[in-house]
Design a protein around this motif. Structure first.
Motif, PDB file in Angstrom:
ATOM      1  N   GLY B 294      43.349  59.733  56.372  1.00 45.43           N
ATOM      2  CA  GLY B 294      44.522  58.971  55.959  1.00 45.43           C
ATOM      3  C   GLY B 294      45.793  59.560  56.547  1.00 45.43           C
ATOM      4  N   LEU B 295      46.706  58.671  56.991  1.00 48.29           N
ATOM      5  CA  LEU B 295      47.947  59.145  57.603  1.00 48.29           C
ATOM      6  C   LEU B 295      48.971  59.530  56.528  1.00 48.29           C
ATOM      7  CD1 LEU B 295      49.839  59.598  59.998  1.00 48.29           C
ATOM      8  CD2 LEU B 295      50.238  57.130  60.083  1.00 48.29           C
ATOM      9  N   PHE B 296      49.338  58.578  55.664  1.00 45.96           N
ATOM     10  CA  PHE B 296      50.322  58.846  54.617  1.00 45.96           C
ATOM     11  C   PHE B 296      49.655  58.865  53.248  1.00 45.96           C
ATOM     12  CE2 PHE B 296      53.023  56.863  57.932  1.00 45.96           C
ATOM     13  CZ  PHE B 296      53.929  57.903  58.101  1.00 45.96           C
ATOM     14  N   PHE B 297      50.265  59.620  52.354  1.00 42.54           N
ATOM     15  CA  PHE B 297      49.750  59.734  50.985  1.00 42.54           C
ATOM     16  C   PHE B 297      50.957  59.733  50.051  1.00 42.54           C
ATOM     17  CE2 PHE B 297      47.188  62.792  48.000  1.00 42.54           C
ATOM     18  CZ  PHE B 297      46.928  61.738  47.152  1.00 42.54           C
ATOM     19  N   PRO B 298      51.234  58.589  49.410  1.00 42.70           N
ATOM     20  CA  PRO B 298      52.410  58.527  48.542  1.00 42.70           C
ATOM     21  C   PRO B 298      52.122  59.217  47.212  1.00 42.70           C
ATOM     22  CG  PRO B 298      51.278  56.417  48.509  1.00 42.70           C
ATOM     23  CD  PRO B 298      50.490  57.326  49.408  1.00 42.70           C
ATOM     24  N   TRP B 299      52.676  60.381  47.035  1.00 43.16           N
ATOM     25  CA  TRP B 299      52.360  61.161  45.831  1.00 43.16           C
ATOM     26  C   TRP B 299      53.498  62.125  45.591  1.00 43.16           C
ATOM     27  CZ3 TRP B 299      49.983  59.378  42.131  1.00 43.16           C
ATOM     28  CH2 TRP B 299      49.062  60.027  41.317  1.00 43.16           C
ATOM     29  N   GLY B 300      53.281  63.176  44.813  1.00 43.48           N
ATOM     30  CA  GLY B 300      54.422  64.003  44.428  1.00 43.48           C
ATOM     31  C   GLY B 300      54.228  65.492  44.624  1.00 43.48           C
ATOM     32  N   ASN B 301      55.283  66.246  44.250  1.00 46.89           N
ATOM     33  CA  ASN B 301      55.312  67.698  44.429  1.00 46.89           C
ATOM     34  C   ASN B 301      54.112  68.402  43.809  1.00 46.89           C
ATOM     35  OD1 ASN B 301      56.656  66.859  41.871  1.00 46.89           O
ATOM     36  ND2 ASN B 301      56.594  69.055  41.536  1.00 46.89           N
ATOM     37  N   TRP B 302      53.558  67.798  42.729  1.00 40.42           N
ATOM     38  CA  TRP B 302      52.456  68.447  42.014  1.00 40.42           C
ATOM     39  C   TRP B 302      51.223  68.680  42.891  1.00 40.42           C
ATOM     40  CZ3 TRP B 302      54.864  63.860  40.707  1.00 40.42           C
ATOM     41  CH2 TRP B 302      54.203  62.683  41.057  1.00 40.42           C
ATOM     42  N   GLU B 303      51.150  67.983  44.015  1.00 37.50           N
ATOM     43  CA  GLU B 303      49.994  68.130  44.880  1.00 37.50           C
ATOM     44  C   GLU B 303      50.251  69.183  45.975  1.00 37.50           C
ATOM     45  OE1 GLU B 303      47.514  65.965  43.779  1.00 37.50           O
ATOM     46  OE2 GLU B 303      46.273  67.369  44.930  1.00 37.50           O
ATOM     47  N   ALA B 304      51.501  69.633  46.098  1.00 33.28           N
ATOM     48  CA  ALA B 304      51.863  70.490  47.237  1.00 33.28           C
ATOM     49  C   ALA B 304      51.058  71.781  47.268  1.00 33.28           C
ATOM     50  CB  ALA B 304      53.364  70.787  47.201  1.00 33.28           C
ATOM     51  N   ALA B 305      50.965  72.453  46.124  1.00 31.87           N
ATOM     52  CA  ALA B 305      50.287  73.752  46.100  1.00 31.87           C
ATOM     53  C   ALA B 305      48.843  73.620  46.566  1.00 31.87           C
ATOM     54  CB  ALA B 305      50.344  74.343  44.709  1.00 31.87           C
ATOM     55  N   SER B 306      48.152  72.584  46.076  1.00 33.61           N
ATOM     56  CA  SER B 306      46.740  72.472  46.448  1.00 33.61           C
ATOM     57  C   SER B 306      46.600  72.028  47.903  1.00 33.61           C
ATOM     58  CB  SER B 306      45.996  71.544  45.492  1.00 33.61           C
ATOM     59  OG  SER B 306      46.135  70.212  45.873  1.00 33.61           O
ATOM     60  N   LEU B 307      47.549  71.219  48.404  1.00 31.19           N
ATOM     61  CA  LEU B 307      47.491  70.831  49.821  1.00 31.19           C
ATOM     62  C   LEU B 307      47.750  72.037  50.723  1.00 31.19           C
ATOM     63  CD1 LEU B 307      49.283  67.360  49.835  1.00 31.19           C
ATOM     64  CD2 LEU B 307      46.884  67.828  50.299  1.00 31.19           C
ATOM     65  N   ASP B 308      48.655  72.936  50.281  1.00 31.91           N
ATOM     66  CA  ASP B 308      48.894  74.147  51.065  1.00 31.91           C
ATOM     67  C   ASP B 308      47.640  75.007  51.134  1.00 31.91           C
ATOM     68  OD1 ASP B 308      51.387  74.133  52.270  1.00 31.91           O
ATOM     69  OD2 ASP B 308      52.424  74.591  50.398  1.00 31.91           O
ATOM     70  N   LYS B 309      46.823  74.904  50.107  1.00 33.43           N
ATOM     71  CA  LYS B 309      45.587  75.690  50.080  1.00 33.43           C
ATOM     72  C   LYS B 309      44.490  75.024  50.902  1.00 33.43           C
ATOM     73  CE  LYS B 309      45.682  77.914  45.849  1.00 33.43           C
ATOM     74  NZ  LYS B 309      45.480  77.591  44.438  1.00 33.43           N
ATOM     75  N   THR B 310      44.286  73.702  50.688  1.00 29.86           N
ATOM     76  CA  THR B 310      43.154  73.038  51.336  1.00 29.86           C
ATOM     77  C   THR B 310      43.451  72.671  52.792  1.00 29.86           C
ATOM     78  OG1 THR B 310      43.903  70.949  50.399  1.00 29.86           O
ATOM     79  CG2 THR B 310      42.170  72.091  49.215  1.00 29.86           C
TER      80      THR B 310
END
Lengths: 328, 454
Positions: B294-310
């Motif tokens: 997926g190119l874009f993912f409309p979501w919020g700051n709460w996902e940032a930490a886990s995205l930085d990890k994965t």
């Protein structure tokens, strides 16, 4: 109800009342008999029964009767649960029967009866008849255990497991594709047409075990010599099933149907955990509505009215069924 | 016959007895449910003499928040009580979805917590259950903070958005578009899209490359995100906020909202969203995004930490482009937790000191460390963030949106029931093609008005 029997002595119940109670004119006679026989027992004994029943009665009154009464009371108010309520008469009840989504949710509950009641009872009859013929004790026990397994898993947990299986790449669609039926694969719980049947199947899976167990217990009580005699007379399996098994299981089937219809009409956990009533309003049921109205919208009055209507519907459906399946 | 006779008489007695019990209970409870009017009036809800000193006497504050905020709250509490050793804070956490339901009950309690998560300012002020913080704001100088950081917690005459202050945030959320850097390069995205048109063009390219243009998941109402991201800019932050704050006459039945609904429906029809959007939950959507599909993912700051990890250094974040190039950016952004002080609290000065602490440099760093946007003055020292992390991108976008006055509350919070009873089912109908854009906004507006009419 048995607690109330403490008022009357067993003797009294057994003959006098039973014969005369239905006719109004003879009630006096029954009363006389009551008094006459009552003298045979010290009055202490008459109250002892109540005393034994007291703890249960108190619990019943506090945790069943009182909430029911308050729910009925709330249903005539517009109340947010905190501030002062406004009486609104029967407005909440009018809305239950006029708001399309509330009416639709009641219809959905009745559709669920097909999946929560009819299918499980049919399946259970088949399975129970087959298991009866399993000669091996071990195999029989294994079959019973396997059938009952779904019953020991909480409905909410199994709803989540089923949600995974129904997902676009879940087990259900994988199986369909493996069988070459890929065209039938769909996001089941996201499909307006198929979401309700899909939720219903979860109920079928849950209820079949219980029904099977009950019916197997019932079959166990049927005198084996009946089957023996029937087969000597040349009755086939189907004839035996119709002439012996089915009539013999009348009461058990009644219990199964009663329990599962209540589960269908008052369904909450399965729907709440799998679809929350969606997509759109396709799987909305009264149980979920009662919860949402009361606890997310703070419309306690409207929620209570729907709950009262739901209870009355359950009674209206269950009472005739109870009567029908009562032993003659 | 014999058997039925047995039951007939006791049954009659039971029925009579039950009616008797009903009559007695009904008589006892014949008044309307809810407190009598006199007890409904809370204690001091508008203190005039306030102190910024919390003295040296031991004080115990009770704090109530949602489980999801436990990590950040625990650190904030530890830092605050280290500064003020005479203060003890005992927190209670409920599951997040329960806090909405419990907030009114917590506030109405005779012995409420001293610091409570405020989800609806108007619900809290309706029965004078929340303390008016104006006197504290003046004493501590909170008024100097950017207006968009406080306006969500102001209310006047039952309408939020302006008026007296009733809560203060421990940090903010931020929403927008996560994007996959590798796929962005693949579709030739070198600069952030400047308008919705450019965004659509990029997503069309992604679709042509067999990718999901925008990972929307609508099993639990995630479909509202792209819709609101669109109206934030096209209707403007002001109008959307007023709608959420239940301003009289506010409506979402506008040409801009209908156009936004149509845009979302068109995107879905063009195959830009995942095929099974209505059956997809957040976890499943995450999987699509994490698997480079997926190119874009409309979501919020709460996902940032886990995205930085994965997906370390593989993900970027953008504020939603404005409707037309050159327009102002805006985003849904509300409080991590907005803490208010119940009127019946006995320790208001100490509780207000905690509120003040929430915008201190130390608390700002704690907010960032936990993935939230910091609250406070623009002149304050910027908290340190790991360079190159997606959280740094999110914080940059937040500063941009905050400066543009584009912080908008979530439309799902407009009324208690609007999310479950309107947004979620209606977006499912919209994306499923069972509803039209006009019908969509009409139905949502109807539910909104119906709920407010009470």
């Amino acid at each position: 109800m048995s607690a109330v029997d403490g008022l009357t002595t067993p003797v009294d119940v057994a003959d006098t009342v039973s014969a005369t109670a239905p006719r109004r004119g003879s009630r006096r006679g029954a009363g006389l008999g009551d008094r006459f026989r009552g003298t045979a027992l010290p009055s202490r004994a008459r109250w002892a029964g109540w005393l034994f029943a007291l703890p249960a009665l108190v619990m019943y009154a506090v945790f069943e009767l009182y909430p029911i009464i308050t729910a009925v009371q709330y249903s005539f108010f517009d109340w947010d649960g905190i501030s002062v309520a406004t009486p609104v008469g029967v407005e909440n009840y009018v809305r239950v029967f006029t708001e399309p989504q509330l009416v639709a949710s009641i219809v959905h509950a009745f559709i669920l009866i097909i999946f929560f009641t009819f299918l499980p009872v049919l399946l259970a009859l088949v399975v129970a008849s087959i298991v009866r013929e399993i000669r091996s004790k071990v195999a029989g026990a294994v079959a019973r255990t396997l059938m009952f397994l779904p019953q020991i898993i909480p409905g909410a947990a199994s709803a989540i497991a089923w949600t995974w299986m129904y997902s676009p790449d879940g087990a259900v669609n994988q199986m369909l594709r493996a069988l070459g039926l890929g065209s039938l694969a769909r996001p089941w719980l996201g499909d307006f047409t198929w979401a309700l049947p899909a939720v219903g199947v979860i109920g079928t899976w849950l209820a079949t075990g219980l029904c099977t167990l009950l019916l197997m217990a019932g079959i166990g009580k049927i005198d084996g010599s009946l089957y023996e005699a029937a087969s000597l007379d040349g009755a086939g399996r189907i004839q035996q099933f119709r002439a012996i098994t089915l009539p013999g299981l009348r009461q058990e089937i009644g219990v199964c149907i009663t329990i599962t219809i209540i589960a269908a009409l008052a369904s909450f956990d399965v729907v709440f955990m799998s679809t929350q009533g969606g997509p759109g309003y396709a799987t909305q049921v009264p149980g979920v509505q009662v919860y949402q109205l009361a606890f997310t919208e703070n419309r306690i009055g409207q929620s209570s009215a729907l709950a009262v209507v739901l209870s009355l519907i359950v009674l209206a459906v269950i009472l005739p069924i109870q009567r029908f399946f009562k032993e003659k | 016959m014999h058997r039925s006779g047995i039951s007939s008489r006791p049954t009659r007695r039971v029925v009579i007895g039950m009616f008797g019990a009903l009559a007695v209970a009904g008589g006892a409870a014949c008044s309307a449910p809810g407190p009598a009017a006199s007890t409904g009036a809370a204690a001091d809800s508008t203190p005039t003499s306030v102190s910024t000193s919390i003295g040296t006497e031991p004080v115990t504050l009770k704090l109530y928040d949602g489980q999801g905020l436990k990590n950040v709250d625990d650190v904030l509490i530890a830092a605050f009580t280290k500064k003020h050793p005479n203060v003890t804070i005992t927190p209670t956490y409920d599951p997040d979805n329960v806090t909405t339901q419990n907030q009114p009950r917590q506030l109405a309690s005779a012995t409420p917590p001293d610091l409570v998560r405020v989800i609806s300012v108007t619900a809290g002020t309706k029965n004078n259950l929340l303390t008016n913080l104006d006197a504290y704001a003046a004493a501590y100088g909170w008024d100097k903070m950017p207006t968009s950081q406080l306006s969500q917690f102001r209310a006047k005459d039952g309408v939020a958005g302006s008026g007296s202050l009733y809560a203060k945030a421990s940090g903010f959320t931020m929403t927008g578009l996560y994007y996959n850097k590798k796929l962005a390069a693949q579709v030739g995205m070198t600069t952030p899209p400047a308008s919705i048109e450019e965004l659509t063009a990029l997503m069309d390219k992604a679709k042509a490359a067999g990718l999901t243009g925008m990972v929307v998941h609508n099993k639990e109402g995630g479909g509202v995100f792209p819709f609101q991201l669109l109206i934030n800019s096209s209707m403007g932050p002001e109008k959307v906020s007023q709608w959420v704050f239940n301003a009289p006459g506010a409506t979402i039945k506008t040409p801009e909202a209908i156009a936004a609904a149509k845009q979302v429906q068109d995107w879905n029809a063009a195959g830009i969203f995942p095929a099974s959007v209505n059956a997809l939950d957040a976890t499943a959507a995450n999987a699509i995004f994490a698997n480079d599909k997926g190119l874009f993912f409309p979501w919020g700051n709460w996902e940032a930490a886990s995205l930085d990890k994965t997906m370390p250094r593989e993900v970027g974040f953008l504020a939603m482009p404005p409707a037309t190039a050159g327009g102002k950016v805006a985003a849904m952004s509300d409080a991590a937790t907005a803490f208010g002080i119940p009127s019946r609290s006995k320790n208001k000065d100490a509780a207000a000191a905690f509120l003040n602490f929430l915008s201190s440099d130390e608390a700002r760093q704690i907010a960032i460390d936990n993935g939230f946007m910091p609250s406070g003055l623009e002149s304050q020292a910027a908290p340190t963030i790991k360079q190159g992390s997606v959280l740094a991108d999110v914080t940059k976008a937040f500063a941009e949106v905050s400066a543009a006055g584009g912080q908008v509350p979530f439309v799902q919070n407009a009324t208690a029931g609007i999310s479950n009873r309107a947004w979620n089912p209606e977006t499912q109908l919209l994306l499923g093609g069972s509803s039209t854009p006009e019908q969509f906004v009409t139905d949502v507006q109807a539910k909104y008005e119906e709920e407010l009419k009470r």
